[in-house]
Enzyme design. Structure first.
Site, mmCIF file in Angstrom:
data_model
loop_
_atom_site.group_PDB
_atom_site.id
_atom_site.type_symbol
_atom_site.label_atom_id
_atom_site.label_comp_id
_atom_site.label_asym_id
_atom_site.label_seq_id
_atom_site.Cartn_x
_atom_site.Cartn_y
_atom_site.Cartn_z
ATOM 1 N N GLY A 13 -34.918 -17.552 -83.167
ATOM 2 C CA GLY A 13 -34.183 -16.423 -83.746
ATOM 3 C C GLY A 13 -34.394 -16.266 -85.242
ATOM 4 O O GLY A 13 -35.041 -17.088 -85.885
ATOM 5 N N HIS A 68 -42.595 -14.291 -87.808
ATOM 6 C CA HIS A 68 -42.773 -15.693 -87.439
ATOM 7 C C HIS A 68 -41.470 -16.480 -87.527
ATOM 8 O O HIS A 68 -41.303 -17.486 -86.842
ATOM 9 C CB HIS A 68 -43.856 -16.343 -88.304
ATOM 10 C CG HIS A 68 -45.247 -16.017 -87.843
ATOM 11 N ND1 HIS A 68 -46.331 -16.825 -88.068
ATOM 12 C CD2 HIS A 68 -45.720 -14.954 -87.144
ATOM 13 C CE1 HIS A 68 -47.421 -16.279 -87.524
ATOM 14 N NE2 HIS A 68 -47.071 -15.136 -86.975
ATOM 15 N N ASP A 69 -40.551 -16.031 -88.354
ATOM 16 C CA ASP A 69 -39.227 -16.660 -88.376
ATOM 17 C C ASP A 69 -38.461 -16.298 -87.107
ATOM 18 O O ASP A 69 -37.942 -17.168 -86.412
ATOM 19 C CB ASP A 69 -38.447 -16.200 -89.617
ATOM 20 C CG ASP A 69 -37.026 -16.749 -89.612
ATOM 21 O OD1 ASP A 69 -36.845 -17.912 -89.183
ATOM 22 O OD2 ASP A 69 -36.095 -16.026 -90.030
ATOM 23 N N VAL A 90 -39.216 -17.782 -83.480
ATOM 24 C CA VAL A 90 -38.890 -19.188 -83.211
ATOM 25 C C VAL A 90 -37.402 -19.414 -83.472
ATOM 26 O O VAL A 90 -36.948 -19.297 -84.603
ATOM 27 C CB VAL A 90 -39.731 -20.112 -84.126
ATOM 28 C CG1 VAL A 90 -39.458 -21.571 -83.817
ATOM 29 C CG2 VAL A 90 -41.214 -19.792 -83.965
ATOM 30 N N ASN A 101 -48.794 -21.224 -88.813
ATOM 31 C CA ASN A 101 -48.262 -20.899 -90.138
ATOM 32 C C ASN A 101 -48.972 -21.604 -91.283
ATOM 33 O O ASN A 101 -49.101 -21.047 -92.381
ATOM 34 C CB ASN A 101 -46.771 -21.264 -90.210
ATOM 35 C CG ASN A 101 -45.918 -20.407 -89.315
ATOM 36 O OD1 ASN A 101 -46.147 -19.203 -89.186
ATOM 37 N ND2 ASN A 101 -44.931 -21.007 -88.670
ATOM 38 N N HIS A 144 -47.692 -6.637 -88.106
ATOM 39 C CA HIS A 144 -47.444 -7.840 -88.902
ATOM 40 C C HIS A 144 -48.601 -8.177 -89.830
ATOM 41 O O HIS A 144 -48.491 -9.074 -90.658
ATOM 42 C CB HIS A 144 -47.068 -9.019 -88.004
ATOM 43 C CG HIS A 144 -48.216 -9.822 -87.480
ATOM 44 N ND1 HIS A 144 -49.098 -9.337 -86.573
ATOM 45 C CD2 HIS A 144 -48.603 -11.086 -87.745
ATOM 46 C CE1 HIS A 144 -49.985 -10.280 -86.302
ATOM 47 N NE2 HIS A 144 -49.723 -11.339 -86.991
ATOM 48 N N THR A 145 -49.721 -7.431 -89.697
ATOM 49 C CA THR A 145 -50.780 -7.594 -90.695
ATOM 50 C C THR A 145 -51.117 -6.241 -91.320
ATOM 51 O O THR A 145 -52.114 -6.115 -92.019
ATOM 52 C CB THR A 145 -52.061 -8.152 -90.046
ATOM 53 O OG1 THR A 145 -52.513 -7.226 -89.059
ATOM 54 C CG2 THR A 145 -51.825 -9.498 -89.405
ATOM 55 N N SER A 161 -35.451 -20.356 -90.500
ATOM 56 C CA SER A 161 -35.890 -21.742 -90.265
ATOM 57 C C SER A 161 -37.315 -21.955 -90.752
ATOM 58 O O SER A 161 -37.717 -23.077 -91.046
ATOM 59 C CB SER A 161 -35.779 -22.095 -88.776
ATOM 60 O OG SER A 161 -36.482 -21.154 -87.982
ATOM 61 N N ARG A 206 -44.888 -10.540 -91.806
ATOM 62 C CA ARG A 206 -45.325 -11.642 -90.960
ATOM 63 C C ARG A 206 -44.339 -12.819 -91.047
ATOM 64 O O ARG A 206 -44.049 -13.460 -90.034
ATOM 65 C CB ARG A 206 -46.735 -12.087 -91.369
ATOM 66 C CG ARG A 206 -47.360 -13.090 -90.405
ATOM 67 C CD ARG A 206 -48.856 -13.230 -90.657
ATOM 68 N NE ARG A 206 -49.500 -14.145 -89.733
ATOM 69 C CZ ARG A 206 -49.668 -15.445 -89.966
ATOM 70 N NH1 ARG A 206 -49.225 -15.981 -91.083
ATOM 71 N NH2 ARG A 206 -50.266 -16.218 -89.071
#
Ligand code: NAG
Ligand code: NAG
Ligand code: NAG
Length: 235
Positions: free
Chosen positions: A76, A70-71, A74, A98, A196-197, A80, A66
Site C-alpha cells: 500500500g 513503486h511505493d 508494495v 528499485n 510511470h516513465t 515504505s 514512479r
C-alpha cells in the site's frame, strides 16, 4: 483579546468539522481536505519545491510518479519505499526493481523539509508522495485530480514484497496477474506502465525484442511489423 477569540473559535469548529469528515464513523477515510486546517499550504509547498527541482533535473516529474507507484504497489501507499535499511530490515529501495533506478529521494527530502518548516509533524510522507505524483502530472501538462489525503506512514519496508513489482521482462499474463492481485485492471496496467516513465524507456528494455528476440537474432515474430519499423527508427 476578545476580538481574537472569535476567529479562533471559528477555526476550532472548522478543525472539528474536518476531523469529523476525515475520520467520521470511527473508520479512517482519505479526503481531499485532510490538511486544510493543519497545513493549508501543503499543496502549494510541494508544488513550489517540485518546480524548483525540475529546473536542474528534467526527469524528476516522471521519477516521482514512479516512486509513488513503486511505493503503493508494495503493502500500500505507506512511504515504505523511503525507509532506509536498518539491522533486521532491508529496505525496498535496495531491491532489484528499485536499486539504482528509484530516484528523486533528495527532492522528497527537500519537500519534506519545506513541509516540516511550515507545519511540523503534520504531513505524512505517504501523502507527500501522492501529492508529488499529482503535481508532477499536472506540471507536465497532464490532467489534475483531487488527491485524497490522510495516509499514515508505514514503519516497515518490505524488501521481499518489492521483488514482485512489475518487471520489464514480465509477459502480459504475468503483468496482468500482478495488477489483478491489487484489484487493478488492464486499463490501470497500461496507464501505469506508460505513465510511470512518462512514455520513455531505456533502449536495453526494448532492443532485444526488436533485434534479438529470445537470443535468435530476429525480431519478436508476433510483433506488428509497422509498429516494429516505427520503433526501430527510435531504438
Ligand atoms: C544496490 O546497488 C549498489 C550499487 O550498485 C550495490 O553495491 C548493492 O549491492 C545493490 N544492493 C542490492 C541489495 O543488490
Ligand atoms: C508468461 O511467463 C510465465 C512465467 O515465466 C510463464 O509461465 C507463462 O507460460 C508465460 N505466458 C506466455 C503466454 O508466454
Ligand atoms: C542475442 O542474444 C543472445 C542471447 O542472449 C546473445 O548471446 C547474443 O550475443 C545476442 N546477439 C547480439 C547481436 O547481441
Amino acid at each position: 483579546m476578545a476580538a481574537s477569540s472569535s476567529p479562533l473559535a471559528v477555526a476550532v469548529v472548522v478543525v472539528a468539522a474536518v476531523v469529523a469528515l476525515c475520520v467520521g464513523g470511527g473508520e479512517a477515510q482519505l479526503c481531499e481536505d485532510y490538511y486544510d486546517c493543519t497545513c493549508p499550504d501543503a499543496y502549494d509547498i510541494v508544488r513550489r519545491v517540485l518546480i524548483e527541482a525540475q529546473k536542474s533535473d528534467t526527469r524528476i516529474f516522471a521519477s516521482l510518479i514512479r516512486l509513488h507507484f513503486h511505493d503503493c504497489f508494495v503493502q500500500g501507499c505507506d512511504a515504505s519505499l523511503l525507509l532506509d535499511t536498518v539491522p533486521g530490515m532491508q529496505s525496498e529501495k535496495e531491491s532489484p526493481p528499485n536499486n539504482n533506478s528509484a530516484r528523486g529521494f533528495d527532492v522528497v527530502d527537500a519537500v519534506k523539509a519545506a513541509l516540516e518548516d511550515a507545519c511540523p509533524g503534520v504531513v505524512s510522507c505517504a501523502d507527500l508522495l501522492a501529492l508529488a505524483a499529482e503535481i508532477s502530472v499536472e506540471l507536465s501538462g497532464g490532467p489534475g485530480w483531487g488527491v485524497l489525503l490522510g495516509r499514515l506512514d508505514g514503519m516497515t519496508s518490505n524488501f521481499d514484497g518489492s521483488l514482485d513489482l512489475p518487471a520489464p521482462t514480465d509477459n502480459l499474463t504475468v503483468l496482468q496477474g500482478k495488477f489483478l492481485k491489487l484489484n487493478l485492471n488492464d486499463v490501470d496496467l497500461v496507464a501505469l506502465s506508460g505513465g510511470h516513465t512518462f512514455g520513455r524507456v531505456q533502449c536495453q528494455f526494448v532492443t532485444d525484442r526488436l533485434y534479438n528476440f529470445s537470443g535468435m537474432n530476429q525480431p519478436d515474430p508476433t510483433m506488428d511489423a509497422t509498429y516494429r519499423a516505427f520503433l526501430s527508427q527510435r531504438f
